[in-house]
Scaffold this motif. Sequence first.
Motif, PDB file in Angstrom:
ATOM      1  N   HIS A 227      -3.782  -1.686 -15.028  1.00  0.00           N
ATOM      2  CA  HIS A 227      -3.408  -3.001 -14.500  1.00  0.00           C
ATOM      3  C   HIS A 227      -3.565  -3.034 -12.982  1.00  0.00           C
ATOM      4  O   HIS A 227      -4.092  -4.005 -12.416  1.00  0.00           O
ATOM      5  CB  HIS A 227      -1.966  -3.325 -14.900  1.00  0.00           C
ATOM      6  N   LEU A 228      -3.132  -1.963 -12.327  1.00  0.00           N
ATOM      7  CA  LEU A 228      -3.300  -1.909 -10.871  1.00  0.00           C
ATOM      8  C   LEU A 228      -4.770  -1.937 -10.494  1.00  0.00           C
ATOM      9  O   LEU A 228      -5.164  -2.623  -9.535  1.00  0.00           O
ATOM     10  CB  LEU A 228      -2.645  -0.645 -10.312  1.00  0.00           C
ATOM     11  N   ALA A 229      -5.602  -1.188 -11.227  1.00  0.00           N
ATOM     12  CA  ALA A 229      -7.031  -1.160 -10.924  1.00  0.00           C
ATOM     13  C   ALA A 229      -7.649  -2.552 -11.070  1.00  0.00           C
ATOM     14  O   ALA A 229      -8.494  -2.963 -10.266  1.00  0.00           O
ATOM     15  CB  ALA A 229      -7.742  -0.161 -11.836  1.00  0.00           C
ATOM     16  N   ALA A 230      -7.224  -3.293 -12.102  1.00  0.00           N
ATOM     17  CA  ALA A 230      -7.740  -4.650 -12.289  1.00  0.00           C
ATOM     18  C   ALA A 230      -7.312  -5.550 -11.140  1.00  0.00           C
ATOM     19  O   ALA A 230      -8.114  -6.354 -10.623  1.00  0.00           O
ATOM     20  CB  ALA A 230      -7.245  -5.208 -13.621  1.00  0.00           C
ATOM     21  N   LEU A 231      -6.064  -5.441 -10.705  1.00  0.00           N
ATOM     22  CA  LEU A 231      -5.588  -6.236  -9.576  1.00  0.00           C
ATOM     23  C   LEU A 231      -6.314  -5.845  -8.292  1.00  0.00           C
ATOM     24  O   LEU A 231      -6.633  -6.709  -7.463  1.00  0.00           O
ATOM     25  CB  LEU A 231      -4.082  -6.055  -9.413  1.00  0.00           C
ATOM     26  N   LEU A 232      -6.567  -4.566  -8.119  1.00  0.00           N
ATOM     27  CA  LEU A 232      -7.278  -4.105  -6.922  1.00  0.00           C
ATOM     28  C   LEU A 232      -8.698  -4.670  -6.903  1.00  0.00           C
ATOM     29  O   LEU A 232      -9.165  -5.166  -5.864  1.00  0.00           O
ATOM     30  CB  LEU A 232      -7.293  -2.581  -6.886  1.00  0.00           C
ATOM     31  N   ALA A 233      -9.391  -4.616  -8.054  1.00  0.00           N
ATOM     32  CA  ALA A 233     -10.748  -5.167  -8.119  1.00  0.00           C
ATOM     33  C   ALA A 233     -10.738  -6.669  -7.848  1.00  0.00           C
ATOM     34  O   ALA A 233     -11.607  -7.194  -7.134  1.00  0.00           O
ATOM     35  CB  ALA A 233     -11.358  -4.875  -9.488  1.00  0.00           C
ATOM     36  N   ALA A 234      -9.738  -7.370  -8.401  1.00  0.00           N
ATOM     37  CA  ALA A 234      -9.635  -8.810  -8.168  1.00  0.00           C
ATOM     38  C   ALA A 234      -9.369  -9.104  -6.696  1.00  0.00           C
ATOM     39  O   ALA A 234      -9.875 -10.091  -6.142  1.00  0.00           O
ATOM     40  CB  ALA A 234      -8.528  -9.400  -9.037  1.00  0.00           C
ATOM     41  N   THR A 235      -8.584  -8.246  -6.045  1.00  0.00           N
ATOM     42  CA  THR A 235      -8.298  -8.426  -4.614  1.00  0.00           C
ATOM     43  C   THR A 235      -9.558  -8.277  -3.780  1.00  0.00           C
ATOM     44  O   THR A 235      -9.819  -9.077  -2.868  1.00  0.00           O
ATOM     45  CB  THR A 235      -7.236  -7.416  -4.159  1.00  0.00           C
ATOM     46  N   VAL A 236     -10.361  -7.254  -4.078  1.00  0.00           N
ATOM     47  CA  VAL A 236     -11.614  -7.057  -3.345  1.00  0.00           C
ATOM     48  C   VAL A 236     -12.544  -8.244  -3.574  1.00  0.00           C
ATOM     49  O   VAL A 236     -13.195  -8.741  -2.637  1.00  0.00           O
ATOM     50  CB  VAL A 236     -12.278  -5.744  -3.766  1.00  0.00           C
ATOM     51  N   PHE A 237     -12.605  -8.724  -4.820  1.00  0.00           N
ATOM     52  CA  PHE A 237     -13.434  -9.896  -5.119  1.00  0.00           C
ATOM     53  C   PHE A 237     -12.950 -11.111  -4.328  1.00  0.00           C
ATOM     54  O   PHE A 237     -13.754 -11.851  -3.737  1.00  0.00           O
ATOM     55  CB  PHE A 237     -13.394 -10.193  -6.616  1.00  0.00           C
ATOM     56  N   ALA A 238     -11.628 -11.334  -4.326  1.00  0.00           N
ATOM     57  CA  ALA A 238     -11.079 -12.484  -3.608  1.00  0.00           C
ATOM     58  C   ALA A 238     -11.343 -12.374  -2.117  1.00  0.00           C
ATOM     59  O   ALA A 238     -11.678 -13.373  -1.454  1.00  0.00           O
ATOM     60  CB  ALA A 238      -9.578 -12.593  -3.877  1.00  0.00           C
ATOM     61  N   GLN A 239     -11.202 -11.174  -1.574  1.00  0.00           N
ATOM     62  CA  GLN A 239     -11.455 -10.980  -0.145  1.00  0.00           C
ATOM     63  C   GLN A 239     -12.900 -11.330   0.195  1.00  0.00           C
ATOM     64  O   GLN A 239     -13.180 -12.002   1.194  1.00  0.00           O
ATOM     65  CB  GLN A 239     -11.153  -9.528   0.239  1.00  0.00           C
ATOM     66  N   HIS A 240     -13.826 -10.899  -0.648  1.00  0.00           N
ATOM     67  CA  HIS A 240     -15.238 -11.213  -0.409  1.00  0.00           C
ATOM     68  C   HIS A 240     -15.506 -12.701  -0.584  1.00  0.00           C
ATOM     69  O   HIS A 240     -16.281 -13.305   0.180  1.00  0.00           O
ATOM     70  CB  HIS A 240     -16.111 -10.411  -1.362  1.00  0.00           C
ATOM     71  N   ALA A 241     -14.849 -13.326  -1.572  1.00  0.00           N
ATOM     72  CA  ALA A 241     -15.040 -14.759  -1.799  1.00  0.00           C
ATOM     73  C   ALA A 241     -14.582 -15.573  -0.594  1.00  0.00           C
ATOM     74  O   ALA A 241     -15.189 -16.588  -0.252  1.00  0.00           O
ATOM     75  CB  ALA A 241     -14.286 -15.197  -3.052  1.00  0.00           C
ATOM     76  N   HIS A 242     -13.525 -15.122   0.065  1.00  0.00           N
ATOM     77  CA  HIS A 242     -12.994 -15.860   1.214  1.00  0.00           C
ATOM     78  C   HIS A 242     -13.766 -15.580   2.497  1.00  0.00           C
ATOM     79  O   HIS A 242     -13.845 -16.446   3.373  1.00  0.00           O
ATOM     80  CB  HIS A 242     -11.522 -15.517   1.430  1.00  0.00           C
ATOM     81  N   THR A 243     -14.302 -14.367   2.638  1.00  0.00           N
ATOM     82  CA  THR A 243     -14.895 -13.956   3.914  1.00  0.00           C
ATOM     83  C   THR A 243     -16.412 -13.819   3.897  1.00  0.00           C
ATOM     84  O   THR A 243     -17.024 -13.796   4.969  1.00  0.00           O
ATOM     85  CB  THR A 243     -14.302 -12.606   4.358  1.00  0.00           C
ATOM     86  N   SER A 244     -17.012 -13.675   2.706  1.00  0.00           N
ATOM     87  CA  SER A 244     -18.451 -13.388   2.582  1.00  0.00           C
ATOM     88  C   SER A 244     -18.839 -12.130   3.356  1.00  0.00           C
ATOM     89  O   SER A 244     -19.962 -12.005   3.852  1.00  0.00           O
ATOM     90  CB  SER A 244     -19.291 -14.587   3.069  1.00  0.00           C
ATOM     91  N   ASP A 245     -17.917 -11.211   3.464  1.00  0.00           N
ATOM     92  CA  ASP A 245     -18.117  -9.956   4.199  1.00  0.00           C
ATOM     93  C   ASP A 245     -17.948  -8.804   3.220  1.00  0.00           C
ATOM     94  O   ASP A 245     -16.853  -8.257   3.061  1.00  0.00           O
ATOM     95  CB  ASP A 245     -17.104  -9.860   5.338  1.00  0.00           C
ATOM     96  N   LEU A 246     -19.044  -8.442   2.546  1.00  0.00           N
ATOM     97  CA  LEU A 246     -18.957  -7.426   1.498  1.00  0.00           C
ATOM     98  C   LEU A 246     -18.600  -6.041   2.037  1.00  0.00           C
ATOM     99  O   LEU A 246     -17.739  -5.367   1.452  1.00  0.00           O
ATOM    100  CB  LEU A 246     -20.270  -7.362   0.711  1.00  0.00           C
ATOM    101  N   PRO A 247     -19.205  -5.559   3.137  1.00  0.00           N
ATOM    102  CA  PRO A 247     -18.827  -4.227   3.632  1.00  0.00           C
ATOM    103  C   PRO A 247     -17.340  -4.111   3.953  1.00  0.00           C
ATOM    104  O   PRO A 247     -16.697  -3.128   3.589  1.00  0.00           O
ATOM    105  CB  PRO A 247     -19.692  -4.050   4.886  1.00  0.00           C
ATOM    106  N   SER A 248     -16.795  -5.127   4.621  1.00  0.00           N
ATOM    107  CA  SER A 248     -15.369  -5.074   4.948  1.00  0.00           C
ATOM    108  C   SER A 248     -14.518  -5.162   3.687  1.00  0.00           C
ATOM    109  O   SER A 248     -13.489  -4.485   3.574  1.00  0.00           O
ATOM    110  CB  SER A 248     -14.996  -6.210   5.907  1.00  0.00           C
TER     111      SER A 248
END
Length: 358
Positions: A227-248
């Motif tokens: 469950h934590l891994a799924a939330l972590l992956a969703a967080t990285v996806f959301a961060q990229h969706a908001h920033t369009s900054d994949l490396p960060s």
Amino acid sequence: MVVTTPDRPLGRTERRLSWDVVRVLAVLAVIFTHTTYMGPFLHPELGAPFGPYPFQVGASILLVISAYFVCVTVRKGSTYRWLWRRVCRVLPPYLIAVVFTYLVVVWFGPSNWVLPTPRDLWSNLTLAASFDPGVQLIDGSYWTLPLQLMAFGAAALLWPRGLGQRITTLLWIMIIAPVVLQWNDRIGHSPFWVQQAWNGLGLHRLQLFAIGIAIWLWAQRRIGVAHLAALLAATVFAQHAHTSDLPSSLGIGVLLVLVALAARGPDWTVLARFRRPIQFLARISFGLYLLNQVVGYLIAYRLMELGAGRLTQIAGAMIGVIALAWLLTKYVEEPTYRALAGLRVRGLGARAFAWLTT
């Protein structure tokens, strides 16, 4: 974000080195981004950036750590007293840092820089700059302070009411809902007041608070690793969706794993030989965060005028900011916290204070 350490008792107490390490890594990441990219980007006279893109991970991880320690500390005693102690920790050094940065830049800033105005100073002191398009942040790092205080107020309001099993559903909503709302640049095409509310309230940062809470739940064994891994992956996806900054965004994902390991696992005693410098930097980490950007740029600029090369500018800025952060910590953050945190805040006054900070 809480970029500060959790409440420290007045006496000596054993600290986990692992938390100091992740805090220092996050703050150093902030400084690295500002010295190698943002400084030259905003002030090209300092030289060329070291890379084509910023690596913006530090402030985000500090917000995650903040959310985690909100969960750790809000459970102890009165939530209103907890809220008062949290505000006593962050607000006095922030206010002094705002005034200091304003005065230093106005007095010593180059004439070709965009210098802050008294209106900017007032808006920064009242934490309203993110909501007012007519003013600027005196230091770009200050965007996290309103979010911190709103998170503290929300925790004080919601914790006594309890969320039980609904907490995991809330975490998914915090991560996914802002992505849906912003999809196809809906916010950018919304009325201006919607954009200001969106940015001022930091709704596109909710995933960082959510994953901090999730890591605490995992450390308490209330959710599993999958469950934590799924939330972590969703967080990285959301961060990229908001920033369009994949490396960060991917960098944030890597550091989130380190935060999780610090939260649940043995202490990192392998680094014990470096304990004193790590603990020193962790102690002054909030001061470093508050002072490293604009003040650092100004130090680098004056060193450049003296003929210093780029690496010497960066080294000089870091040494100067570390010294200033130590002064802010020793003579403002720690003594004001000791003086104010022990005051009794209860009853109607405490509830009014909690309401005002939410």
